[in-house]
Design a protein around this motif. Structure first.
Motif, PDB file in Angstrom:
ATOM      1  N   ASP A  35       1.072  -1.081  -0.102  1.00 42.65           N
ATOM      2  CA  ASP A  35      -0.466   0.032  -0.092  1.00 42.65           C
ATOM      3  C   ASP A  35       0.620   1.452  -0.211  1.00 42.65           C
ATOM      4  OD1 ASP A  35      -2.788   1.012  -0.062  1.00 42.65           O
ATOM      5  OD2 ASP A  35      -2.232   1.787   2.627  1.00 42.65           O
ATOM      6  N   HIS A  57      -6.384  -1.403  -7.406  1.00 42.73           N
ATOM      7  CA  HIS A  57      -6.910  -1.293  -6.178  1.00 42.73           C
ATOM      8  C   HIS A  57      -8.074  -2.162  -5.630  1.00 42.73           C
ATOM      9  CE1 HIS A  57      -9.837   1.409  -3.757  1.00 42.73           C
ATOM     10  NE2 HIS A  57     -10.809   0.922  -4.470  1.00 42.73           N
ATOM     11  N   SER A  60      -5.808  -4.586  -3.422  1.00 37.61           N
ATOM     12  CA  SER A  60      -5.162  -2.941  -2.223  1.00 37.61           C
ATOM     13  C   SER A  60      -5.953  -3.641  -1.350  1.00 37.61           C
ATOM     14  CB  SER A  60      -4.455  -2.190  -2.597  1.00 37.61           C
ATOM     15  OG  SER A  60      -5.960  -1.390  -2.296  1.00 37.61           O
ATOM     16  N   ARG A  62      -6.887  -1.333   0.200  1.00 38.66           N
ATOM     17  CA  ARG A  62      -8.410   0.048   0.180  1.00 38.66           C
ATOM     18  C   ARG A  62      -9.668  -0.526  -0.519  1.00 38.66           C
ATOM     19  NH1 ARG A  62      -5.621   4.782   1.936  1.00 38.66           N
ATOM     20  NH2 ARG A  62      -3.248   4.989   2.150  1.00 38.66           N
ATOM     21  N   TRP A  63      -9.314  -1.922  -1.255  1.00 33.83           N
ATOM     22  CA  TRP A  63     -10.244  -2.432  -2.068  1.00 33.83           C
ATOM     23  C   TRP A  63     -11.727  -1.670  -1.182  1.00 33.83           C
ATOM     24  CZ3 TRP A  63     -14.005  -5.117  -1.309  1.00 33.83           C
ATOM     25  CH2 TRP A  63     -14.691  -6.069   0.213  1.00 33.83           C
ATOM     26  N   PHE A  67     -11.543   4.343  -5.060  1.00 37.14           N
ATOM     27  CA  PHE A  67     -11.811   4.849  -6.083  1.00 37.14           C
ATOM     28  C   PHE A  67     -11.845   6.051  -6.713  1.00 37.14           C
ATOM     29  CE2 PHE A  67     -10.001   4.544 -10.631  1.00 37.14           C
ATOM     30  CZ  PHE A  67      -9.379   3.709 -10.435  1.00 37.14           C
ATOM     31  N   CYS A  87     -10.290  12.850  -1.039  1.00 39.51           N
ATOM     32  CA  CYS A  87     -10.451  10.662  -1.087  1.00 39.51           C
ATOM     33  C   CYS A  87      -9.560  10.036  -0.044  1.00 39.51           C
ATOM     34  CB  CYS A  87      -9.311  10.484  -2.593  1.00 39.51           C
ATOM     35  SG  CYS A  87      -9.375   8.374  -3.472  1.00 39.51           S
ATOM     36  N   GLY A  89      -9.189   6.793  -0.461  1.00 40.78           N
ATOM     37  CA  GLY A  89      -8.672   4.941  -0.572  1.00 40.78           C
ATOM     38  C   GLY A  89      -7.736   5.419  -1.669  1.00 40.78           C
ATOM     39  N   THR A  90      -8.259   4.886  -2.896  1.00 51.74           N
ATOM     40  CA  THR A  90      -6.861   5.238  -4.572  1.00 51.74           C
ATOM     41  C   THR A  90      -7.277   6.432  -5.280  1.00 51.74           C
ATOM     42  OG1 THR A  90      -6.610   2.494  -4.327  1.00 51.74           O
ATOM     43  CG2 THR A  90      -6.029   3.744  -6.177  1.00 51.74           C
ATOM     44  N   ARG A 130      -3.443   6.786  -1.415  1.00 47.38           N
ATOM     45  CA  ARG A 130      -2.330   5.886  -2.561  1.00 47.38           C
ATOM     46  C   ARG A 130      -3.293   6.383  -4.020  1.00 47.38           C
ATOM     47  NH1 ARG A 130      -1.837  -0.422  -3.810  1.00 47.38           N
ATOM     48  NH2 ARG A 130       0.949  -0.071  -3.959  1.00 47.38           N
TER      49      ARG A 130
END
Length: 244
Positions: A35, A57, A60, A62-63, A67, A87, A89-90, A130
């Motif tokens: 990550d 994503h 990961s 953070r799925w 996103f 954000c 997450g990703t 991320r």
């Protein structure tokens, strides 16, 4: 929940059984769980760089978080900062090579400090995201020319994943086309169509193949060789198809 998210992001399968595609999938599986490593996706236009980002994503830690995809060509520093704050997450920065120099400086500062001051705010907020980037440009050449910050490039390209142009995985064209056709029509690709599709190198990659299949659907896809010839004439391309 995972399948729901996969559908939400548009069923972005990475199709193909060639060695090149298998290597791509292997690189995704290696990079996705780590990550704290920033991944840069390199590849030609139309080769599915955003699909790779989605798979990074979804595989990961953070799925199940957000996103977000952000096109750097239309960015300004304020919008970039707001997106980074929104954000958790990703964040996928597409076309990172088009990021203006001013915004590059802002992004570098945020990556170094991992904090930023929101517009109108009085105290800094931690940034926990991320970052995945993508480009079809030679950023190292741009850095030498002074159009991309080398210090930012070092921070963004901690791990590289390279997509595969369609001409280097022609053995996968039939499978990819069948998946696209099923997604559009709900039925398999008609018999004989794959042989015609193999006669053209698809310089626009999967995006061009997808566009052609939509064109063929509109045209009635009776004689696929004639449809492909008409498509190439309309594009004004000088490339000829193989075969008779």
């Amino acid at each position: 929940r995972y399948l729901d998210l996969f559908r939400l992001y548009g069923h972005r399968e990475i199709k193909g059984r060639s060695r090149a595609v298998q290597r791509l999938k292997e690189m995704i599986i290696k990079a996705a769980p780590v990550d704290d490593v920033r991944v840069m996706i390199l590849g030609e236009s139309g080769t599915g760089k955003e699909s790779v980002a989605v798979h990074l994503h979804l595989n990961s830690p953070r799925w199940n978080q957000t996103f977000l995809s952000f096109n750097c060509a239309s960015s300004n520093p304020g919008l970039l900062e707001a997106t980074l704050l929104a954000c958790s997450g990703t964040l996928f920065l597409d076309e990172i090579g088009d990021l203006p120099l001013e915004s590059q400086g802002v992004l570098l500062r945020i990556l170094e400090e991992k904090r930023l001051l929101p517009l109108g705010g009085t105290s800094e907020v931690e940034v926990n995201v991320r970052l995945i980037t993508a480009t079809n440009k030679n950023l190292w050449k741009m850095a030498k020319e002074g159009t991309f910050r080398e210090d930012l490039l070092f921070r963004l390209q901690e791990f590289t994943v390279t997509t595969v142009p369609l001409r280097e995985m022609m053995e996968d064209v039939a499978e990819i086309a069948d998946a696209l056709w099923r997604g559009r029509k709900g039925v398999p690709l008609p018999d004989g169509a794959d042989e015609v599709l193999m006669t053209y190198s698809w310089p626009g990659n999967v995006r061009e193949l997808s566009n052609f299949l939509k064109y063929a659907d509109v045209m009635g896809h009776g004689n696929w060789r004639d449809v492909l010839s008409r498509y190439l004439e309309n594009r004004g391309t000088e490339e000829k198809t193989g075969g008779e």
